[in-house]
Design a protein around this motif. Structure first.
Motif, PDB file in Angstrom:
ATOM      1  N   LYS A   1       0.861  -1.182   0.000  1.00 21.34           N
ATOM      2  CA  LYS A   1       0.000   0.000   0.000  1.00 21.34           C
ATOM      3  C   LYS A   1       0.900   1.234   0.000  1.00 21.34           C
ATOM      4  O   LYS A   1       1.726   1.405   0.884  1.00 21.34           O
ATOM      5  CB  LYS A   1      -0.906  -0.009   1.224  1.00 21.34           C
ATOM      6  N   VAL A   2       0.728   2.072  -1.027  1.00 17.24           N
ATOM      7  CA  VAL A   2       1.522   3.285  -1.169  1.00 17.24           C
ATOM      8  C   VAL A   2       0.571   4.462  -1.308  1.00 17.24           C
ATOM      9  O   VAL A   2      -0.245   4.505  -2.229  1.00 17.24           O
ATOM     10  CB  VAL A   2       2.452   3.197  -2.403  1.00 17.24           C
ATOM     11  N   LEU A   3       0.671   5.409  -0.376  1.00 13.97           N
ATOM     12  CA  LEU A   3      -0.189   6.596  -0.380  1.00 13.97           C
ATOM     13  C   LEU A   3      -1.670   6.225  -0.514  1.00 13.97           C
ATOM     14  O   LEU A   3      -2.391   6.718  -1.378  1.00 13.97           O
ATOM     15  CB  LEU A   3       0.221   7.565  -1.494  1.00 13.97           C
ATOM     16  N   ASN A   4      -2.126   5.317   0.328  1.00 13.11           N
ATOM     17  CA  ASN A   4      -3.514   4.846   0.374  1.00 13.11           C
ATOM     18  C   ASN A   4      -3.989   4.163  -0.901  1.00 13.11           C
ATOM     19  O   ASN A   4      -5.182   4.057  -1.151  1.00 13.11           O
ATOM     20  CB  ASN A   4      -4.474   5.979   0.743  1.00 13.11           C
ATOM     21  N   THR A   5      -3.074   3.724  -1.738  1.00 14.82           N
ATOM     22  CA  THR A   5      -3.414   2.971  -2.939  1.00 14.82           C
ATOM     23  C   THR A   5      -2.786   1.589  -2.829  1.00 14.82           C
ATOM     24  O   THR A   5      -1.578   1.469  -2.604  1.00 14.82           O
ATOM     25  CB  THR A   5      -2.901   3.673  -4.204  1.00 14.82           C
TER      26      THR A   5
END
Length: 104
Positions: free
Chosen positions: A49-53
């Motif tokens: 999960k990167v920056l809520n993605t």
């Protein structure tokens, strides 16, 4: 004798190439197949999960990488890192269990 040697040489060259592990290589749903290289390759499926993605990645890695990553699924048969394979494996386990419960 010479044709036999040529035939055996061709067999060993092509049989070794055909034994190379094939895995899905994906970033989310953009997938292709790739042939792994290395001495002890594995197919991997990992999520991050990167920056809520959320991202799902699939590909080839070495066994030592699989052992180092705790939250990843690693396997060693052709195209084993597909979601369909995991689904059918789960169904093969649940179907006998369900029939046992129903007909007990």
């Amino acid at each position: 004798m010479k044709p036999l040697v040529t035939l055996l040489l061709a067999f060993f060259l092509f049989s070794e190439a055909s034994e190379a592990l094939k895995c899905y290589a994906c970033i989310n749903s953009d997938c292709k197949t790739e042939t792994c290289v290395g001495s002890d390759p594995r197919c991997i499926t990992a999520q991050a999960k990167v920056l809520n993605t959320a991202y799902t990645g699939k590909g080839c890695v070495d066994t030592t990488v699989c052992n180092a990553i705790g939250q990843a699924y690693c396997c060693s048969s052709d195209l084993c890192n597909s979601a369909e394979g995991v689904y059918w494996s789960l169904m093969m386990i649940l179907a006998p269990l369900l029939s046992f419960i129903l007909f007990l």
